[in-house]
Each structure stands twice: as structure tokens, then as C-alpha cells.
Design a protein around this motif. Structure first.
Motif, mmCIF file in Angstrom:
data_model
loop_
_atom_site.group_PDB
_atom_site.id
_atom_site.type_symbol
_atom_site.label_atom_id
_atom_site.label_comp_id
_atom_site.label_asym_id
_atom_site.label_seq_id
_atom_site.Cartn_x
_atom_site.Cartn_y
_atom_site.Cartn_z
ATOM 1 N N MET A 1 0.831 -1.209 0.000
ATOM 2 C CA MET A 1 0.000 0.000 0.000
ATOM 3 C C MET A 1 0.862 1.254 0.000
ATOM 4 O O MET A 1 0.571 2.226 -0.711
ATOM 5 C CB MET A 1 -0.933 -0.013 1.217
ATOM 6 N N LEU A 2 1.948 1.232 0.784
ATOM 7 C CA LEU A 2 2.810 2.411 0.869
ATOM 8 C C LEU A 2 3.502 2.693 -0.460
ATOM 9 O O LEU A 2 3.525 3.832 -0.937
ATOM 10 C CB LEU A 2 3.849 2.208 1.969
ATOM 11 N N TYR A 3 4.068 1.653 -1.082
ATOM 12 C CA TYR A 3 4.780 1.864 -2.333
ATOM 13 C C TYR A 3 3.812 2.272 -3.452
ATOM 14 O O TYR A 3 4.172 3.057 -4.332
ATOM 15 C CB TYR A 3 5.553 0.607 -2.731
ATOM 16 N N ARG A 4 2.599 1.739 -3.396
ATOM 17 C CA ARG A 4 1.585 2.176 -4.358
ATOM 18 C C ARG A 4 1.239 3.646 -4.125
ATOM 19 O O ARG A 4 1.085 4.427 -5.071
ATOM 20 C CB ARG A 4 0.334 1.303 -4.220
ATOM 21 N N TYR B 1 3.209 5.895 -2.887
ATOM 22 C CA TYR B 1 4.327 6.702 -3.354
ATOM 23 C C TYR B 1 4.338 6.848 -4.878
ATOM 24 O O TYR B 1 4.888 7.821 -5.406
ATOM 25 C CB TYR B 1 5.652 6.091 -2.900
ATOM 26 N N SER B 2 3.748 5.885 -5.579
ATOM 27 C CA SER B 2 3.682 5.998 -7.029
ATOM 28 C C SER B 2 2.612 6.990 -7.470
ATOM 29 O O SER B 2 2.601 7.433 -8.613
ATOM 30 C CB SER B 2 3.383 4.628 -7.650
ATOM 31 N N LEU B 3 1.722 7.356 -6.538
ATOM 32 C CA LEU B 3 0.630 8.280 -6.860
ATOM 33 C C LEU B 3 0.853 9.688 -6.319
ATOM 34 O O LEU B 3 0.401 10.665 -6.912
ATOM 35 C CB LEU B 3 -0.697 7.740 -6.287
ATOM 36 N N ALA B 4 1.494 9.801 -5.186
ATOM 37 C CA ALA B 4 1.624 11.103 -4.523
ATOM 38 C C ALA B 4 3.017 11.258 -3.938
ATOM 39 O O ALA B 4 3.785 10.295 -3.841
ATOM 40 C CB ALA B 4 0.562 11.233 -3.425
ATOM 41 N N ARG B 5 3.331 12.468 -3.534
ATOM 42 C CA ARG B 5 4.648 12.784 -2.983
ATOM 43 C C ARG B 5 4.828 12.188 -1.602
ATOM 44 O O ARG B 5 3.875 11.891 -0.887
ATOM 45 C CB ARG B 5 4.836 14.299 -2.915
ATOM 46 N N VAL B 6 6.107 12.028 -1.209
ATOM 47 C CA VAL B 6 6.436 11.514 0.120
ATOM 48 C C VAL B 6 5.771 12.360 1.198
ATOM 49 O O VAL B 6 5.212 11.842 2.169
ATOM 50 C CB VAL B 6 7.970 11.498 0.319
ATOM 51 N N GLY B 7 5.800 13.688 1.029
ATOM 52 C CA GLY B 7 5.235 14.581 2.027
ATOM 53 C C GLY B 7 3.730 14.500 2.149
ATOM 54 O O GLY B 7 3.161 14.941 3.143
ATOM 55 N N VAL B 8 3.057 13.957 1.147
ATOM 56 C CA VAL B 8 1.610 13.786 1.200
ATOM 57 C C VAL B 8 1.246 12.496 1.928
ATOM 58 O O VAL B 8 0.323 12.438 2.724
ATOM 59 C CB VAL B 8 1.014 13.776 -0.221
ATOM 60 N N VAL B 9 2.007 11.436 1.661
ATOM 61 C CA VAL B 9 1.680 10.103 2.169
ATOM 62 C C VAL B 9 2.215 9.882 3.586
ATOM 63 O O VAL B 9 1.542 9.290 4.441
ATOM 64 C CB VAL B 9 2.261 9.022 1.229
ATOM 65 N N ALA C 1 2.519 16.656 -12.704
ATOM 66 C CA ALA C 1 1.136 17.134 -12.643
ATOM 67 C C ALA C 1 0.172 16.036 -12.184
ATOM 68 O O ALA C 1 -0.847 15.763 -12.785
ATOM 69 C CB ALA C 1 0.703 17.683 -14.002
ATOM 70 N N THR C 2 0.513 15.373 -11.078
ATOM 71 C CA THR C 2 -0.379 14.372 -10.501
ATOM 72 C C THR C 2 -1.658 15.031 -10.047
ATOM 73 O O THR C 2 -1.645 16.099 -9.468
ATOM 74 C CB THR C 2 0.308 13.693 -9.295
ATOM 75 N N SER C 3 -2.794 14.400 -10.248
ATOM 76 C CA SER C 3 -4.088 15.001 -9.943
ATOM 77 C C SER C 3 -4.355 15.005 -8.458
ATOM 78 O O SER C 3 -3.773 14.253 -7.682
ATOM 79 C CB SER C 3 -5.199 14.235 -10.656
ATOM 80 N N ALA C 4 -5.325 15.891 -8.040
ATOM 81 C CA ALA C 4 -5.729 15.931 -6.636
ATOM 82 C C ALA C 4 -6.353 14.611 -6.218
ATOM 83 O O ALA C 4 -6.224 14.179 -5.077
ATOM 84 C CB ALA C 4 -6.729 17.076 -6.425
ATOM 85 N N GLY D 1 -3.580 8.511 -2.490
ATOM 86 C CA GLY D 1 -2.324 8.278 -1.795
ATOM 87 C C GLY D 1 -2.476 8.377 -0.296
ATOM 88 O O GLY D 1 -1.912 7.584 0.465
ATOM 89 N N VAL D 2 -3.251 9.364 0.178
ATOM 90 C CA VAL D 2 -3.483 9.520 1.615
ATOM 91 C C VAL D 2 -4.256 8.327 2.176
ATOM 92 O O VAL D 2 -3.945 7.804 3.258
ATOM 93 C CB VAL D 2 -4.236 10.837 1.898
ATOM 94 N N LEU D 3 -5.277 7.864 1.438
ATOM 95 C CA LEU D 3 -6.055 6.705 1.895
ATOM 96 C C LEU D 3 -5.167 5.455 1.976
ATOM 97 O O LEU D 3 -5.250 4.684 2.939
ATOM 98 C CB LEU D 3 -7.235 6.460 0.956
ATOM 99 N N LEU D 4 -4.330 5.273 0.975
ATOM 100 C CA LEU D 4 -3.402 4.149 1.017
ATOM 101 C C LEU D 4 -2.408 4.316 2.163
ATOM 102 O O LEU D 4 -2.018 3.332 2.810
ATOM 103 C CB LEU D 4 -2.661 4.035 -0.315
#
Length: 287
Positions: A76-79, A81-89, A145-148, A154-157
Motif C-alpha cells: 500500500m505504501l509503495y503504491r 508513493y507511485s501516486l503522490a509525494r512523500v510529504g503527502v503520504v 502534474a499528478t491530480s488531486a 495516496g493519503v487513503l493508502l
């Protein structure tokens, strides 16, 4: 000494996370996780030659349960990270990783002192400050330009990963001191078996070992393997709750490594968070 080992684990896990965040953008998260687990098994086996360890059915079983939880969390974490920045997750992941072992230890009667409680609170606040990203900045600073919507996913994961890591930490702390690193070998091995079973019949690479990502992929496992060994040794030498909170500072160390190696800008509030985390860990060690 347990707090120190937990902090070493946090530094190594933070470095591993940054490496995983980079490689997960070009390789499937399942392949990255398998590679990391296979490599970390080798690290744990070497650790058995250094740390006196006693095999028992109970410790192997509990270690395997911890491995299932940790492996699901890693995927879940690595997924994420593939969607959002480290600082978001990282914030949600690390806070839940810290809170669950503290609550479990409290319910078992391992009550920290007042100073340790204050250090835990300050450490958790430091994680939040060090990794907080204002919504407007998340949109403007994302790579590619990853979407919101990707940020929310990413936060849910990250939340799911935090729950799994917290459970995995708590189970690892339940193994006996005499087991040494036996539970770590069981944890890493059961996780790898789980991923092979899940991957049966699925398309995609088994491991992330293409020439351009091989070194980075292997480094994820080396760093994580050493980190989990230190975490287990920390649980042997200190109270579970504070050790887990110290180890959960991996989010803070990930921010620092991202600034150093990925050239991300360190905001003033992040600097305050890092200072709070350092003071919090010191207070836990005094408590």
C-alpha cells in the motif's frame, strides 16, 4: 538504548522510503516489494550469525503474522508513493504507525512516565509539522502534474499502510527477547511467500531488477532489512511504545533525505517539526 535503536531504524526506514518512492514511479509496487523483502531476508539471515537467537514455534508464528501485516502495508505504501509525494503520504502513515503500538502497550499495562508521554506527544506533533503540505502547495509542486484525486488516493493508502505497520510493529514487539532476529526472518519470509501467492497468474515482472533500477531496488531491501533488525533489538531493550514512536520518525527522516537527494525544498515549518521530533525522542529516552 531501545530508543536509540528505534531512532536508527527510523533513519534507515526513511532512506528506504525515499529510494522506494523513486523506484515505484517506474516499476510496479508489487515487484518493488518482492525485491525489498527478498533482499531483507538475506540481511536478517546475516543478523542471525551476529545476534544470539533461539527458535520457537510461537515466535515464528507471531513473526509470520507480523510479516503479513507489514507486507500488506508495504504494498500500500509503495503504491501510494507511485501516486503522490512523500510529504503527502508519510504523515498519516507514520502517525498511525506510532499510535497503535502505544495504545497496545498501554492496554497491556506498560504505562509511560509523564516525561515519556510528553515526548510521545511532541514526537507525533513533529511528524505532522515536518511532513505537512498545504493543499495549494501540493497541487503546484507535484512531479508530473499528478491530480488531486491521486493525492487523496495516496493519503487513503497511507492510512491503510499505517494501520498495517502499527499492527506489524505491535506483533513484532510481542515476540520473546530470546528469539533475537528469528522473528525478523519469519516476518520477511512470510511476506515474500504472501506476495508470490498473490502474484500467481498476474502479469508483470516478479522483481524490480531491470538494469536501470536494480541498484536502487536492492538498496530499498538492504536499508529496510537492517532497520527492522534494529527495531526488534530496540523492543528487546526498551519499552514498546516509546521505541515504536522513535521508529515512526521515519517520515521525518524521509523528508530530510528527500531534501538532500531529491532536491525538495525544506519549508520553515518542516524545520520546526524536525526539531520537535528530535526533542520528543530525547524526552522519551529520559522517561
Amino acid at each position: 538504548m531501545g530508543i536509540v535503536f528505534g531512532l536508527i531504524a527510523a533513519i534507515l526506514l526513511g532512506a528506504s522510503d525515499v529510494a522506494a518512492a523513486k523506484v515505484s514511479r517506474s516499476e510496479p509496487s508489487m515487484a518493488v516489494t518482492r525485491t525489498a523483502l527478498l533482499t531483507s531476508i538475506g540481511i536478517a539471515l546475516v543478523g542471525l550469525l551476529i545476534v544470539p537467537s533461539v527458535w520457537s514455534v510461537r515466535d515464528v508464528f507471531v513473526g509470520c503474522l507480523s510479516g503479513v501485516a507489514m507486507t500488506v502495508g508495504l504494498v500500500m505504501l509503495y503504491r501510494a508513493y507511485s501516486l503522490a509525494r512523500v510529504g503527502v503520504v508519510a504523515p498519516t502513515t507514520s502517525v498511525l504507525t506510532a499510535l497503535i503500538p502505544v495504545l497496545v502497550a498501554y492496554l497491556r499495562g506498560d504505562v509511560p512516565t509523564g516525561v515519556a508521554w510528553a515526548g510521545i506527544a511532541l514526537g507525533l506533533a513533529g511528524i505532522g509539522l515536518a511532513t505537512y503540505e498545504p493543499p495549494q502547495r501540493i497541487d503546484s509542486a507535484k512531479v508530473g502534474a499528478t491530480s488531486a484525486g491521486s493525492d487523496r488516493q495516496g493519503v487513503l493508502l497511507g492510512l491503510g499502510a499505517g494501520l498495517c505497520f502499527g499492527g506489524g510493529f505491535s506483533l513484532l514487539a510481542e515476540t520473546s527477547n530470546q528469539s533475537g532476529l528469528v522473528s525478523v526472518v519469519a516476518q520477511r519470509g512470510s511476506g515474500l511467500v504472501l506476495l508470490f501467492l498473490v502474484g500467481l497468474g498476474q502479469a508483470g515482472p516478479t522483481f524490480a531488477l531491470r538494469a536501470n533500477v536494480r541498484t536502487l531496488s536492492l538498496s530499498v531491501g538492504v536499508l529496510a532489512g537492517i532497520a527492522i533488525c534494529f527495531l526488534k533489538l530496540g523492543f528487546r531493550r526498551g519499552p514498546d511504545g516509546p521505541v515504536a514512536v522513535a521508529a515512526s520518525q521515519f517520515a521525518t527522516s524521509a523528508v530530510v533525505f528527500a531534501v538532500i537527494f531529491m532536491k525538495e525544498r525544506l519549508r520553515p515549518i518542516a524545520g520546526i517539526g524536525i526539531a520537535c521530533a528530535a526533542v520528543g525522542v530525547a524526552m522519551m529516552s529520559l522517561g
